[in-house]
Design an enzyme around this catalytic site. Structure first.
Site, short mmCIF file in Angstrom:
data_model
loop_
_atom_site.label_atom_id
_atom_site.label_comp_id
_atom_site.label_asym_id
_atom_site.label_seq_id
_atom_site.Cartn_x
_atom_site.Cartn_y
_atom_site.Cartn_z
N PRO A 608 -3.00 21.57 1.70
CG PRO A 608 -3.78 19.41 2.08
CD PRO A 608 -2.62 20.33 2.38
CD GLU A 681 -1.77 34.41 -11.82
OE1 GLU A 681 -2.46 35.36 -12.17
OE2 GLU A 681 -0.55 34.37 -11.99
MO1 MOS Z 1 0.20 37.36 -11.49
S1 MOS Z 1 -1.22 38.43 -12.54
O1 MOS Z 1 1.17 36.73 -12.74
O2 MOS Z 1 0.99 38.47 -10.49
#
Ligand code: MOS
Length: 715
Positions: A608, A681
């Site tokens: 976490p 991401e």
């Molecule tokens: Mo990430 S932009 O898939 O390194």
């Protein structure tokens, strides 16, 4: 995921980075830090024109300068093997001919005994060019060639998709509320703290590269191919990587140049990109022009979604940004069409950048959804809930697991969303207009084949060996946690050997897939090891040493593998709901983010603490996307204008408010044995749109060209 009775103490714990002490004490060794006897320094001479031919390279002054060892040009550099279909990435081979296809392309490399001498020699190289016409302006190109562009596959996906019949749906519905708008995102550059760097060392016919790279295996494959080597003769190492964000995923010319120069000169060669060269030599996130049509019934139910994205490419590769990929799977809708087109410009090759795909596409789609909510007079969150996708609308597959509804509810609660007043310019704090916006986040949960060896010695110390990279995301900590959990040993007793092609093969650190993929391989290895220990009487940690003794072994190791099928019966995504508050000074039209709440669902959260850091970092990227980051191109010169952190704005601490990130956890064992989908991401998705929507709510000005700049808000 299964745990031992003795174990189960490592996953879900806020373990501090195991690499933290090395990093803060300077012990962590990055590619350019590796010492090498007799090392020479290489400095790239970048092209100063965007298109044309090299007529002459005069290296006389450079060669006469103190300490210069050699100057490589297209006339004297050895030939490299054409890449044909490279595993991924750009296909340009440096110094092979006289063509110049973008500003910043390497046209010579100066090598000298010190870095300073090499910089001076590079400065003295004179290159004469014959200029050719060029185009660097996407907007001009789009206006000149409307409807044109190349349709190329996007990683594994087809560039176009179609479910149902949009035109029929639009023609049939008199009662439909329709939003049709065009959105633009800007070119953005990765700016990791560590610039790309390669140290090439030959020992006979064997090459070792110390490289700042997100994929040692991919680098080995490409470098071996280009140099005509057996991959077994190439070793790539990446002890630590100071951030990648996508720009260190592919192999770029500098790695080939370092390897080639070291071979020719028979001594180690180190090549570090300058910050300016980081703007032309390892990719960037391409701008996009996205046209979106949304049609909904009065009750908010979507009848049609069309998302067409056009983006700029280069003449040195085939990267096309998959901006509309997420649109295929985000909302329940019977008619969905998406398309992607590429227009080539005389610029360096773009590449994925955190967050690619949905990070760019949802910046537009989720603003369009906000516009639709306004047209309908409906709360933006309510519109999302009305169109909640119970199955993937692209193919009807069930999601491996999806707790997005819980994210919406929890996010709204934490943010206090029910106190929002609907009308723009209806909330105020002194001289500041206050706006609240929200958006959905969705990111494909990638899975890659991975291997990891997990071994234990009689002293109870565990060693994980896998070629994966630590690029700052926390793999160094998370992988030991997984092995510790399975084996029931303290995480401090688990070491990790990583970043080396001699270790069991792991994929590139990209697409937020490392925890899911390499973590699952570690899990498999640890389970196998535990079973072998148990078979020899080592049924719990206190008995492991006795089991090894019984086996007559000092150490015992097991090979773990994760090999997901290419086709899954489930649709795999991670999700989130993001809420943002902005305050806009009414006199200055200066938007500032004052509060962010993000609630995410990405399966099991292994750590976490590092997860919170990842998501917080992602949100900060979103602030950059929404308000600051824009690489301007000087179209007269055909080059990026500000190749530095003074002219390219990224968020600094003063731009970053309180960020509240949390997770709705689930154990997604459909996705993989550890039940974790991947997060990095995901944090950079949705947030851009949430901020832009908040700016509209504050000001009543709808900006469709990101980042939002104060001048766009002047009314
Ligand atoms: Mo990430 S932009 O898939 O390194």
């Amino acid at each position: 995921m299964s745990t031992t009775e003795a174990g189960g103490r490592a996953i879900g714990r806020r373990v501090s980075r195991l690499d933290g002490p090395d990093k803060v004490t300077g012990k962590a060794r990055y590619a350019a830090d590796v010492p090498a006897e007799g090392v020479a320094h290489a400095v790239i001479v970048p092209a100063t024109i965007p298109h044309g031919r090299i007529v002459r390279v005069n290296a006389a002054a450079a060669l006469a300068s103190p300490g210069t060892v050699h100057v490589f040009t297209h006339e004297n550099a050895p030939r490299l093997a054409p890449l044909g279909g490279p595993p991924a990435g750009q296909s340009f081979l440096p110094l092979q001919d006289d063509r110049v296809l973008h500003e910043g392309q390497p046209v010579a490399v100066a090598v000298a005994d010190t870095l300073e001498h090499a910089m001076e020699a590079a400065r003295l190289v004179e290159v004469a060019y014959e200029r050719a016409p060029f185009e660097t302006d996407l907007e001009r190109q789009l206006d000149r060639r409307p409807g044109e562009g190349e349709a190329l596959p996007i990683f594994g996906w087809p560039c176009d998709s179609r479910v149902g019949d949009i035109d029929a749906a639009l023609a049939a519905g008199d009662d439909l509320v329709v939003v049709r708008q065009t959105y633009r995102t800007s070119d953005r550059h990765h700016n990791p703290m560590e610039p790309s760097a390669t140290l090439a060392i030959w020992d006979g016919d064997t090459l070792t590269l110390h490289d700042a790279v997100q994929g040692v295996m991919a680098a080995r494959a490409l470098v071996a191919h280009a140099l005509g080597l057996d991959p077994a003769k190439v070793r790539v190492r990446a002890d630590y990587v100071g951030g990648g964000f996508g720009c260190k995923g592919w192999v770029w010319p500098h790695q080939l140049l370092a390897a080639m120069a070291a071979r020719e000169l028979a001594r180690p060669v180190k090549l570090v990109l300058t910050r300016a060269q980081m703007y032309t030599s390892h990719g960037h996130q391409p701008a996009s022009r996205q046209t979106i049509t949304l049609a909904a019934a009065r009750d908010g139910r979507l009848a049609a979604i069309r998302h067409a994205s056009v983006g700029p490419g280069s003449f040195v590769g085939n990267h096309i940004e998959g901006a509309a990929i997420g649109t295929r799977s985000i909302y329940a809708c019977p008619n969905i069409e998406t398309s992607h087109r590429l227009l080539r410009l005389h610029r360096s090759e773009p590449t994925p950048m955190r967050a690619p795909l949905e990070g760019i596409g949802l910046a537009a789609l989720e603003v369009a959804m906000d516009e639709l909510a306004c047209e309908l007079g409906m709360d933006p969150l309510e519109l999302r809930l009305r169109n909640y996708a119970e199955v993937d609308p692209a193919d009807g597959k069930p999601f491996s697991s999806k707790k997005l509804r819980e994210c919406y509810v929890e996010g709204a609660r934490r943010f206090g969303w029910d106190r929002r007043t609907h009308a723009p310019r209806s909330m105020r704090d002194g001289n500041d207009l206050v706006g609240w916006g929200m958006a959905t986040a969705l990111f494909a949960a990638f899975r890659q084949r991975a291997k990891a060896r997990v071994g234990i010695g009689r002293d109870g110390r565990v060693l994980i060996e896998t070629s994966t990279q630590e690029i700052g995301t926390g793999a160094r900590t998370i992988l030991p946690q997984i092995a510790a959990e399975v084996l029931g040993v303290p995480v401090e007793h688990v070491a990790l050997a990583w970043g080396d092609t001699t270790l069991p093969e792991a994929p590139m650190s990209a697409g937020s897939a490392t925890t899911a993929s390499v973590g699952s391989a570690v899990h498999d290895g640890a389970v196998k090891l535990r079973e072998r220990l148990a078979a020899a009487g080592g049924t719990e940690p206190a008995r492991y040493a006795a089991a090894l003794e019984r086996l007559g072994a000092e150490r015992l190791a097991a090979e773990g593998v994760f090999d997901p099928p290419a086709e899954s019966p489930s649709s795999l995504f991670s999700f989130g709901a993001v809420f943002a508050e902005v305050k806009v000074d009414e006199d200055l039209s200066l938007p500032r983010v004052s509060r962010v709440v993000g609630v995410y669902n990405a399966g099991r959260i292994i750590n976490p603490k590092s997860a919170q850091s990842q998501m917080t970092g992602g949100v900060i990227w979103g602030i950059g996307q929404a308000l600051l980051e824009r690489s301007e191109t000087d179209h007269r010169l055909g080059r990026f204008l500000s190749k530095n952190l003074a002219g390219y704005l990224v968020p600094v601490n003063a731009d970053v408010p309180e960020i509240d990130v949390s997770f709705v956890e689930d154990d997604d064992t459909v996705a993989n044995p550890i039940g974790a989908r991947g997060i990095g991401e995901l944090g950079a998705i949705g947030i851009g749109a949430a901020i832009v929507n908040a700016v509209y709510h504050a000001t009543g000005v709808r900006v469709r060209d990101f980042p939002v700049r104060p001048e766009q808000l002047l009314t």
